[in-house]
Each structure stands twice: as C-alpha cells, then as structure tokens.
Design an enzyme around this catalytic site. Structure first.
Site, PDB file in Angstrom:
ATOM      1  CD  GLU A  46      -2.603   0.809   2.743  1.00 56.07           C
ATOM      2  OE1 GLU A  46      -3.188   2.003   3.217  1.00 56.07           O
ATOM      3  OE2 GLU A  46      -3.071  -0.365   3.247  1.00 56.07           O
ATOM      4  CG  ASP A  78      -2.525   9.215   7.151  1.00 55.87           C
ATOM      5  OD1 ASP A  78      -2.863   8.077   7.312  1.00 55.87           O
ATOM      6  OD2 ASP A  78      -2.280   9.764   5.898  1.00 55.87           O
TER       7      ASP A  78
END
Length: 260
Positions: free
Chosen positions: A47, A58
């Site tokens: 990924e 994130d």
C-alpha cells in the site's frame, strides 16, 4: 475478471500482511526499491501512500513522512513515473494507492485512473471519498480501468452501510481497529474490540477483511489475524525507515520481525 488482490487472498487465505509506506520517503527514489524489498521479505500486499499536506486519518508519524516526501519532490506525476515498469519486477503482489481525494481531483480522476491502471495498480483507498459520490461519479470509471476501491469500516459503521460497502468492491474490507488515527496506541478495551471484530465476522460478508490502525509488531499482527484474514501495518514501518541510509534493508528487516 479476477484481480491480483483476490488472487492473493485465495492463494494464502490467512495471515496476509499489507504494508504501507509513503511514496518518496525517506528519500525521493526509495519507492521502487522499497516495493521490491518488502515483497521479497514476505509482504503480501503493498500500500503506497500518496503524500498530501493535510492527511486527516493519519497520525503524526505518517504525517511527518508525508511532509518529508513532499519536500523531497514527490507528487502524483513523479509517483506514476516511478511506477512505470514495476510489473516487470514485481509481477504478482497487489499494489494499492492510498491517499486523499483532493490531490486525485487536482490531477484529474480519469487521468489518475488511467495512469494507475497503466502502472499495474490494483486498488485505491481514499478514506475521504463518500460512498454516494463514489457510486454516482466514479464507480464506472474505476471499473473501466479495473481498479478496486477499498473502503474503511469502523466500530461505529452501521450494518447496512457495511453490507453496502461489501457489495461495492471485490478487494477487501479495511477494518479500522478503533477510534483515532493511524499509528496511535489502541485505547479500546480488548473486549470491546473483540466484540466488534466478531460482529463483522458474523455478518458473513463476501470480501475478506484486513485490520488496520494500531498494528505494529509480531504480537499485534498475530492477534489481528485471529479475527481477520490479515492486517495492515504502516506507522511502525515508517518509524523503522526513519533516519536510515538503506531503506530497503531496514524495510526487509522490519517485515521479517513481524513474520518470523
């Protein structure tokens, strides 16, 4: 038509490791060497994070790697140039691009899909892409370019939405292990988390499941694999790459520490 993601799950069935790294980190030209070393070390899915200046889901580790990658000169065009010919070197491992809608729209969604397909990308994870928008505006385009969307499921996701997500893809379901951002400590009580994983399992969905957020070592990986087909590790790998002068070797050592 089967895709590499489905083939990976069929081939291994259980214990799949999906690793996330940020394109252009630690240095601009680490992207392809990292893909090769991670797959050689035993990672099942790759990924690749497309760096963005405002990554909502994130945590600080991935945000910092994103900022560094942008400063290194990484952008969408550079990434697609780097991925040219990757399928000659890494023919089988599924490659997914993970990022946010804004830079994809700036690049042009059709351009993005065309370039991704030409590079041999299999799937796309865009956490801030609303399901209804995907269906109304992008589903036909993704299908035309044989790109599989991956959607996130959280402990708060309603069952009818989970079933809809399951119908909309032929890849895997990304189970967010609990509240918070990537790389954070998992504050959810184990019993609560277990009940959530078991609830999803009991739904008998058609797609396999990978658990992400808060998975960072062999113990947490093995625990996640008790409740799903595998797990996703990102922040812990980025931490292992921090300050190294040989990113591919550091990445391979990290994957070995999780799988051995």
């Amino acid at each position: 038509m089967q895709n590499r993601i489905q083939q990976a799950f069929q081939k291994k069935g259980k214990g799949l490791l999906n690793v996330y790294f940020t394109a252009g980190y630690p240095s601009l030209h680490d992207t392809v060497p990292l893909i090769k070393s991670l797959t050689q070390a035993g990672a099942d899915l790759i990924e690749i994070g497309m760096p963005f200046s405002d990554p909502l889901a994130d945590g600080p580790v991935i945000q910092a790697s994103s900022t560094a990658a942008l400063q290194n000169g990484m952008n969408m065009r550079v990434l697609f140039q780097q991925l040219e010919g990757i399928r000659q070197e890494v023919p089988e491992a599924p490659i997914l691009l993970m990022g946010y809608l804004n830079p994809v729209m700036q690049f042009g969604v059709e351009n993005f899909c065309r370039e991704a397909a030409a590079a041999g990308v299999d799937g796309v994870i865009l956490p801030d892409l609303p399901l209804d928008d995907y269906v109304a505006e992008y589903q036909d385009m993704f299908r035309r370019y044989n790109l599989r969307p991956v959607f996130l499921i959280t402990p708060q996701t309603a069952p009818e939405r989970i079933r809809r997500i399951d119908e909309l893809t032929d890849s895997f379901l990304y189970l967010v292990s609990g509240p918070g951002t990537t790389g954070g400590a998992n504050t959810q009580a184990e019993g609560v988390q277990e009940a959530y994983f078991q609830r999803i399992e009991a739904m008998n969905l058609r797609n396999p499941r990978l658990i992400g957020f808060g998975i960072g070592d062999k113990a947490s990986f093995q625990r996640a694999c008790q409740y799903a087909e595998g797990a996703i590790i990102g922040s812990a790998l980025i931490r292992a790459l921090e300050g190294t002068d040989d990113a591919p070797a550091a990445a391979a050592r990290f994957v070995s520490s999780v799988l051995k």
